[in-house]
Design an enzyme around this catalytic site. Structure first.
Site, short mmCIF file in Angstrom:
data_model
loop_
_atom_site.label_atom_id
_atom_site.label_comp_id
_atom_site.label_asym_id
_atom_site.label_seq_id
_atom_site.Cartn_x
_atom_site.Cartn_y
_atom_site.Cartn_z
N ASP A 14 0.81 -1.22 0.00
CA ASP A 14 0.00 0.00 0.00
C ASP A 14 0.84 1.27 0.00
O ASP A 14 0.45 2.28 0.57
CB ASP A 14 -0.97 0.00 1.21
CG ASP A 14 -1.72 -1.30 1.32
OD1 ASP A 14 -2.26 -1.73 0.30
OD2 ASP A 14 -1.74 -1.91 2.41
N LYS A 17 2.17 2.40 -5.11
CA LYS A 17 2.88 1.99 -6.33
C LYS A 17 2.04 2.29 -7.57
O LYS A 17 2.57 2.70 -8.59
CB LYS A 17 3.17 0.48 -6.30
CG LYS A 17 4.11 0.07 -5.20
CD LYS A 17 4.35 -1.43 -5.20
CE LYS A 17 3.16 -2.25 -4.72
NZ LYS A 17 2.82 -2.11 -3.29
N GLY A 41 -4.44 -4.10 -4.31
CA GLY A 41 -5.43 -3.10 -4.71
C GLY A 41 -4.70 -1.85 -5.12
O GLY A 41 -3.86 -1.35 -4.39
N HIS A 42 -4.97 -1.39 -6.34
CA HIS A 42 -4.35 -0.15 -6.79
C HIS A 42 -5.46 0.88 -6.95
O HIS A 42 -6.49 0.57 -7.52
CB HIS A 42 -3.74 -0.28 -8.18
CG HIS A 42 -2.74 -1.37 -8.30
ND1 HIS A 42 -1.50 -1.28 -7.74
CD2 HIS A 42 -2.79 -2.55 -8.95
CE1 HIS A 42 -0.83 -2.38 -8.04
NE2 HIS A 42 -1.59 -3.17 -8.75
N GLN A 190 1.93 -6.12 -3.61
CA GLN A 190 2.39 -6.31 -2.22
C GLN A 190 3.77 -5.68 -2.04
O GLN A 190 4.04 -4.69 -2.69
CB GLN A 190 2.39 -7.79 -1.82
CG GLN A 190 1.01 -8.36 -1.59
CD GLN A 190 0.38 -8.85 -2.87
OE1 GLN A 190 1.01 -9.48 -3.68
NE2 GLN A 190 -0.88 -8.55 -3.05
P1 IMP Z 1 -2.82 -12.92 1.52
O1 IMP Z 1 -1.89 -12.35 0.48
O2 IMP Z 1 -4.27 -12.60 1.27
O3 IMP Z 1 -2.58 -14.38 1.77
O4 IMP Z 1 -2.47 -12.18 2.92
C1 IMP Z 1 -1.24 -12.37 3.57
C2 IMP Z 1 -0.75 -11.08 4.22
O5 IMP Z 1 -0.39 -10.15 3.20
C3 IMP Z 1 -1.79 -10.37 5.08
O6 IMP Z 1 -1.14 -9.74 6.17
C4 IMP Z 1 -2.36 -9.33 4.14
O7 IMP Z 1 -2.92 -8.24 4.83
C5 IMP Z 1 -1.11 -8.95 3.39
N1 IMP Z 1 -1.39 -8.39 2.06
C6 IMP Z 1 -1.75 -9.06 0.95
N2 IMP Z 1 -1.91 -8.23 -0.08
C7 IMP Z 1 -1.65 -7.00 0.37
C8 IMP Z 1 -1.62 -5.70 -0.25
O8 IMP Z 1 -1.85 -5.52 -1.44
N3 IMP Z 1 -1.29 -4.66 0.58
C9 IMP Z 1 -0.98 -4.85 1.88
N4 IMP Z 1 -0.99 -6.02 2.49
C10 IMP Z 1 -1.31 -7.09 1.74
#
Ligand code: IMP
Length: 435
Positions: A14, A17, A41-42, A190
């Site tokens: 977040d 990017k 999420g963008h 991420q």
């Molecule tokens: P997952 O990717 O849904 O398996 O989540 C694993 C961890 O990555 C969790 O702590 C999520 O909150 C974090 N996470 C996954 N995608 C994002 C993102 O786009 N931004 C911030 N945190 C993320």
């Protein structure tokens, strides 16, 4: 001259990017989304319209650019189809001249989503996953029992039919573009501290969002990359569980706050104005929770995918230097500098204290990281609204000094500073490592 540029998140995601990629897209011919799925999420703001994408690369709103979803991603076909439909409703025509998908990306199936449900699965709850089936889909991929999207589209469902014309061998296409002198952006989803190998395991995502994963995730070799840019917020946030040395307030306090939509409703009320004024006063005492909430409210720190309030904290130099090392960063981009306004004092975490010892290397042992207490260096803050600053010289002196200190402590130059969500709120400091 930079023709191939990787953009990675330097923190826990977040970092903004999407906006930076959107700004750099003007000079690029193509953008490649290499890892993760619709856990990302963008948000991209173009004129007065806000677009939210989870899978489709941020270059989609630009005319004449090729957007590529490459082999390292996991795709929920329904989500991808509904993003395409939203764009079509806004007047965009989506063909394989604008969007292509790797046949070897893996499919997120219903069973993956059922399994990764934080309300019924204690493990997903502990990690704080986005509940989108990401981990189970990657599990099947690594276990060699997954379904590649090229196989999925042979089926007869509506989404299979819609996606089929877009399925290509993207690695060959991307390498062909590079060999023909085209300019290609590689978009990280991420971030480094969420990397399955290099992040704060087990509180990570199930892919490699750092620079190495972007190469594997696109099928491009390291000698073809000219520059790697890391995006960092001027502070730091985290969603989900896991250690967070510079967290202001506790995870429980953050979770107990109102949701994004409740806050939106409150925003225009008199009550909100009063609360905001007293929050600024409290944040300028030693009330850490108030400092964290002020960052959250000023930065509108709520998940694009989940709406969850994000945990907030001061910039962590120890973690940033680690991210610079893991990715081999050429430069860094600092976003949301405007969110630090209203603090009389801003802090940088320059080291950790663990079991009474000063530590400057990011600990890989999660138990050590959980014990880390931040050692801060404080700097004078600024009250000014900096959202219309157009150059470094137009920033308040204290904001300039903050940026110089970040460069000095991280040991890499800052290429861009962002002072708001719009395209024209982007200040280029040093373009050498950019397109
Ligand atoms: P997952 O990717 O849904 O398996 O989540 C694993 C961890 O990555 C969790 O702590 C999520 O909150 C974090 N996470 C996954 N995608 C994002 C993102 O786009 N931004 C911030 N945190 C993320």
């Amino acid at each position: 001259m930079v023709r191939t540029l990787i953009i990675v998140g330097g923190q826990w995601g977040d970092e903004g990017k999407g906006k930076i990629i959107d700004a750099l897209m003007e000079k690029a011919d193509a953008v490649v989304r290499c890892t993760g799925g619709n856990n990302a999420g963008h948000t991209v703001v173009v004129d007065d319209t806000t677009y939210k994408f989870h899978l489709i690369p941020s270059g989609i709103t630009h005319e004449g650019k090729l957007n590529i979803i490459s082999n390292g991603t996991v795709i929920d076909p329904d989500v991808l189809c509904s993003e395409i439909e939203t764009l079509e409703k806004s007047g965009f025509t989506i063909t394989d001249e604008k969007l292509i998908i790797s046949s070897t990306a893996h499919t997120i199936l219903e069973k993956h989503k059922k399994e990764d449900n934080p309300t019924t699965n204690a493990h997903s709850k502990k990690i704080g996953t986005t509940g989108r089936g990401i981990g189970p889909a990657y599990c099947d991929k690594i276990n060699r029992s997954g379904v590649r999207i090229g196989e999925f589209v042979q089926g007869s469902s509506d989404s299979a039919k819609k996606l089929k014309p877009l399925i290509k061998d993207t690695a060959t296409i991307v390498n062909g573009l590079i060999d023909n002198g085209k300019t290609v952006l590689f978009e990280g989803a991420q971030a480094t501290l969420l990397d399955i190998d290099h992040g704060t395991y087990p509180y990570v995502t199930s892919s490699n969002p750092s620079a190495g994963g972007i190469l594997t995730g696109s099928g491009v070799g390291p000698t073809k990359i000219d520059s790697v840019v890391g995006v960092f917020k001027a502070y730091i946030t985290r969603v989900g569980g896991g250690p967070f040395a510079t967290e202001l307030g506790t995870d429980e306090q953050t979770k107990s706050e109102e949701s994004a939509s409740q806050l939106k409703e409150k925003r225009s009320s008199e009550e909100y104005e009063k609360e905001f004024t007293s929050l600024i006063a409290a944040a300028n005492t030693d009330d850490e929770y108030a400092q964290g909430r002020l960052l959250r409210m000023q930065g509108y720190e709520y998940g694009t995918t989940t709406n969850r309030p994000r945990r907030t904290g001061w910039f962590d130099i120890v973690a940033a230097k680690y991210a610079a090392m893991i990715n081999g960063l050429s430069s860094m981009v600092i976003t949301k500098l405007d969110v630090l306004s209203n603090f009389k004092e801003v802090k940088l975490c320059v080291a950790y204290e663990i079991d009474g010892k000063k530590v400057t290397d990011f600990p890989l042992d999660i138990a050590q990281l959980e014990k880390a207490k931040p050692i801060y260096e404080s700097m004078p803050g600024w009250d000014d609204d900096i959202t219309s600053a157009k150059s470094f010289a137009e920033l308040p002196k204290n904001a300039q000094n903050y940026l110089k200190k970040l460069e000095e402590l991280c040991g890499i130059p800052i290429s861009i500073v962002s002072v708001g969500p719009a395209r024209d709120q982007t200040i280029v400091l040093d373009g050498k490592t950019l397109l």
